[in-house]
Design a protein around this motif. Sequence first.
Motif, PDB file in Angstrom:
ATOM      1  N   VAL A  39      32.009 -31.667 -96.022  1.00 55.83           N
ATOM      2  CA  VAL A  39      33.168 -31.154 -95.284  1.00 55.83           C
ATOM      3  C   VAL A  39      32.701 -30.363 -94.062  1.00 55.83           C
ATOM      4  CG1 VAL A  39      35.093 -29.522 -95.364  1.00 55.83           C
ATOM      5  CG2 VAL A  39      34.745 -31.122 -97.248  1.00 55.83           C
ATOM      6  N   GLU A  40      31.748 -29.472 -94.251  1.00 59.78           N
ATOM      7  CA  GLU A  40      31.248 -28.658 -93.141  1.00 59.78           C
ATOM      8  C   GLU A  40      30.601 -29.537 -92.072  1.00 59.78           C
ATOM      9  OE1 GLU A  40      28.705 -25.780 -94.949  1.00 59.78           O
ATOM     10  OE2 GLU A  40      30.375 -24.639 -95.829  1.00 59.78           O
ATOM     11  N   TRP A  41      29.875 -30.551 -92.496  1.00 56.88           N
ATOM     12  CA  TRP A  41      29.260 -31.480 -91.548  1.00 56.88           C
ATOM     13  C   TRP A  41      30.330 -32.229 -90.757  1.00 56.88           C
ATOM     14  CZ3 TRP A  41      29.414 -36.833 -90.968  1.00 56.88           C
ATOM     15  CH2 TRP A  41      28.481 -37.380 -90.101  1.00 56.88           C
ATOM     16  N   ALA A  42      31.383 -32.668 -91.449  1.00 53.92           N
ATOM     17  CA  ALA A  42      32.466 -33.387 -90.778  1.00 53.92           C
ATOM     18  C   ALA A  42      33.169 -32.507 -89.762  1.00 53.92           C
ATOM     19  CB  ALA A  42      33.463 -33.902 -91.818  1.00 53.92           C
ATOM     20  N   PHE A  43      33.331 -31.230 -90.076  1.00 48.70           N
ATOM     21  CA  PHE A  43      33.932 -30.304 -89.114  1.00 48.70           C
ATOM     22  C   PHE A  43      33.084 -30.235 -87.850  1.00 48.70           C
ATOM     23  CE2 PHE A  43      37.393 -27.370 -90.716  1.00 48.70           C
ATOM     24  CZ  PHE A  43      37.788 -28.193 -91.758  1.00 48.70           C
ATOM     25  N   GLU A  44      31.771 -30.217 -88.016  1.00 49.03           N
ATOM     26  CA  GLU A  44      30.867 -30.143 -86.863  1.00 49.03           C
ATOM     27  C   GLU A  44      30.941 -31.406 -86.007  1.00 49.03           C
ATOM     28  OE1 GLU A  44      27.041 -29.458 -88.528  1.00 49.03           O
ATOM     29  OE2 GLU A  44      27.470 -27.390 -89.139  1.00 49.03           O
ATOM     30  N   GLN A  45      31.171 -32.540 -86.647  1.00 40.60           N
ATOM     31  CA  GLN A  45      31.213 -33.818 -85.928  1.00 40.60           C
ATOM     32  C   GLN A  45      32.538 -34.061 -85.214  1.00 40.60           C
ATOM     33  OE1 GLN A  45      28.274 -35.553 -85.853  1.00 40.60           O
ATOM     34  NE2 GLN A  45      27.655 -33.754 -87.053  1.00 40.60           N
ATOM     35  N   THR A  46      33.561 -33.343 -85.620  1.00 44.79           N
ATOM     36  CA  THR A  46      34.907 -33.599 -85.108  1.00 44.79           C
ATOM     37  C   THR A  46      35.196 -32.727 -83.888  1.00 44.79           C
ATOM     38  OG1 THR A  46      35.640 -34.112 -87.360  1.00 44.79           O
ATOM     39  CG2 THR A  46      37.349 -33.681 -85.725  1.00 44.79           C
ATOM     40  N   PRO A  47      35.492 -33.328 -82.751  1.00 48.29           N
ATOM     41  CA  PRO A  47      35.752 -32.544 -81.540  1.00 48.29           C
ATOM     42  C   PRO A  47      37.099 -31.825 -81.596  1.00 48.29           C
ATOM     43  CG  PRO A  47      36.179 -34.865 -81.130  1.00 48.29           C
ATOM     44  CD  PRO A  47      35.608 -34.782 -82.524  1.00 48.29           C
ATOM     45  N   GLY A  48      37.242 -30.829 -80.725  1.00 47.71           N
ATOM     46  CA  GLY A  48      38.514 -30.136 -80.608  1.00 47.71           C
ATOM     47  C   GLY A  48      38.589 -28.865 -81.434  1.00 47.71           C
ATOM     48  N   GLU A  49      39.598 -28.057 -81.137  1.00 47.38           N
ATOM     49  CA  GLU A  49      39.799 -26.780 -81.827  1.00 47.38           C
ATOM     50  C   GLU A  49      40.629 -26.927 -83.094  1.00 47.38           C
ATOM     51  OE1 GLU A  49      38.333 -23.940 -80.982  1.00 47.38           O
ATOM     52  OE2 GLU A  49      37.310 -25.074 -79.420  1.00 47.38           O
ATOM     53  N   LEU A  50      41.447 -27.970 -83.131  1.00 46.45           N
ATOM     54  CA  LEU A  50      42.302 -28.220 -84.293  1.00 46.45           C
ATOM     55  C   LEU A  50      41.719 -29.341 -85.135  1.00 46.45           C
ATOM     56  CD1 LEU A  50      45.815 -28.099 -82.573  1.00 46.45           C
ATOM     57  CD2 LEU A  50      44.630 -26.245 -83.762  1.00 46.45           C
ATOM     58  N   ILE A  51      42.053 -29.329 -86.430  1.00 48.65           N
ATOM     59  CA  ILE A  51      41.525 -30.335 -87.343  1.00 48.65           C
ATOM     60  C   ILE A  51      42.513 -30.558 -88.478  1.00 48.65           C
ATOM     61  CG2 ILE A  51      40.304 -28.818 -88.979  1.00 48.65           C
ATOM     62  CD1 ILE A  51      37.856 -30.811 -88.526  1.00 48.65           C
ATOM     63  N   VAL A  52      42.335 -31.678 -89.181  1.00 51.78           N
ATOM     64  CA  VAL A  52      43.222 -32.044 -90.284  1.00 51.78           C
ATOM     65  C   VAL A  52      42.376 -32.254 -91.540  1.00 51.78           C
ATOM     66  CG1 VAL A  52      44.944 -33.698 -91.131  1.00 51.78           C
ATOM     67  CG2 VAL A  52      44.771 -33.196 -88.668  1.00 51.78           C
ATOM     68  N   VAL A  53      42.825 -31.707 -92.658  1.00 50.33           N
ATOM     69  CA  VAL A  53      42.186 -31.944 -93.952  1.00 50.33           C
ATOM     70  C   VAL A  53      43.261 -32.423 -94.915  1.00 50.33           C
ATOM     71  CG1 VAL A  53      41.046 -30.897 -95.944  1.00 50.33           C
ATOM     72  CG2 VAL A  53      40.305 -30.303 -93.631  1.00 50.33           C
ATOM     73  N   LYS A  54      42.952 -33.524 -95.633  1.00 53.83           N
ATOM     74  CA  LYS A  54      43.929 -34.112 -96.543  1.00 53.83           C
ATOM     75  C   LYS A  54      43.289 -34.417 -97.888  1.00 53.83           C
ATOM     76  CE  LYS A  54      46.221 -36.750 -92.832  1.00 53.83           C
ATOM     77  NZ  LYS A  54      46.640 -38.118 -92.418  1.00 53.83           N
ATOM     78  N   GLU A  55      44.073 -34.281 -98.945  1.00 52.71           N
ATOM     79  CA  GLU A  55      43.683 -34.858-100.218  1.00 52.71           C
ATOM     80  C   GLU A  55      44.070 -36.335-100.178  1.00 52.71           C
ATOM     81  OE1 GLU A  55      45.053 -32.708-103.621  1.00 52.71           O
ATOM     82  OE2 GLU A  55      44.561 -30.755-102.746  1.00 52.71           O
ATOM     83  N   PRO A  56      43.259 -37.212-100.760  1.00 48.14           N
ATOM     84  CA  PRO A  56      43.505 -38.653-100.624  1.00 48.14           C
ATOM     85  C   PRO A  56      44.845 -39.127-101.168  1.00 48.14           C
ATOM     86  CG  PRO A  56      41.278 -38.266-101.376  1.00 48.14           C
ATOM     87  CD  PRO A  56      41.987 -36.944-101.438  1.00 48.14           C
ATOM     88  N   GLU A  57      45.324 -38.516-102.246  1.00 48.82           N
ATOM     89  CA  GLU A  57      46.561 -38.993-102.850  1.00 48.82           C
ATOM     90  C   GLU A  57      47.578 -37.860-102.916  1.00 48.82           C
ATOM     91  OE1 GLU A  57      45.925 -41.077-106.470  1.00 48.82           O
ATOM     92  OE2 GLU A  57      44.237 -42.228-105.683  1.00 48.82           O
ATOM     93  N   SER A  58      48.495 -37.902-101.972  1.00 52.58           N
ATOM     94  CA  SER A  58      49.586 -36.920-101.908  1.00 52.58           C
ATOM     95  C   SER A  58      50.676 -37.524-101.050  1.00 52.58           C
ATOM     96  CB  SER A  58      49.102 -35.599-101.311  1.00 52.58           C
ATOM     97  OG  SER A  58      48.671 -35.785 -99.974  1.00 52.58           O
ATOM     98  N   ASN A  59      51.860 -36.951-101.106  1.00 49.57           N
ATOM     99  CA  ASN A  59      52.948 -37.434-100.259  1.00 49.57           C
ATOM    100  C   ASN A  59      53.843 -36.269 -99.866  1.00 49.57           C
ATOM    101  OD1 ASN A  59      54.865 -37.103-102.499  1.00 49.57           O
ATOM    102  ND2 ASN A  59      53.930 -38.955-103.341  1.00 49.57           N
TER     103      ASN A  59
END
Length: 214
Positions: A39-59
């Motif tokens: 997760v921390e690595w993905a945050f570093e790879q993702t540009p911008g100040e805002l980000i999205v985190v999701k659980e795979p199965e939700s609605n």
Amino acid sequence: MAVLNPPLVHQITASKSETYKHFSKYQPKSYICANRAEVEWAFEQTPGELIVVKEPESNGGRAVLIGPKAQILEEAPTVYPLIVQEFIDTSVGVPGFVEGIHDVRVKIGGGKVFGGMIRRPAPGEYKANLAQGGTAIHYRPEDLPPEAVKLALEIDCFFEKFPRYYALDFANTPQGWKLIELNSKPGLSPAEVSPQSKLIIEELAEYLVELASK
């Protein structure tokens, strides 16, 4: 007798991670993370100040976090896998349809567009889900944004051999149209809500009768 949304269809349309594995070219850049370090690595790879985190199965917009990176990293669940996704700016709206932050839902049954809706979030929010306080306008198939309909039918070709009823959520961005997610259980608005809602119920009923006769 045919089964509506058999296992393969349900698996892909109900799981955001499975959706991304099959349709990543239509979606914002995402990372499926198995632990906190990823997760921390993905945050570093993702540009911008805002980000999205999701659980795979939700609605209904539940288990979806959107906001500044530092805040979301602190709030992120510790149950894995988690999806870390690039934030997409939908504030450009859809010219001729809606201004500002939005999403466009297209409902498909058996390869046919039954109708859909354009949703807007509550003021100050990003998520347009009705369960999160969003509002919606219902549309007949021919009145939906044609770009969203074209993409929906293109994606639906993957499922062409299977009986199916599901929804596809899109948004317009400065980089073009993006698929947000698929929804295996899009539900039905009461017929009295709008003529468009009544049409979707009638279309689905006809499709179910057709499937039952096979």
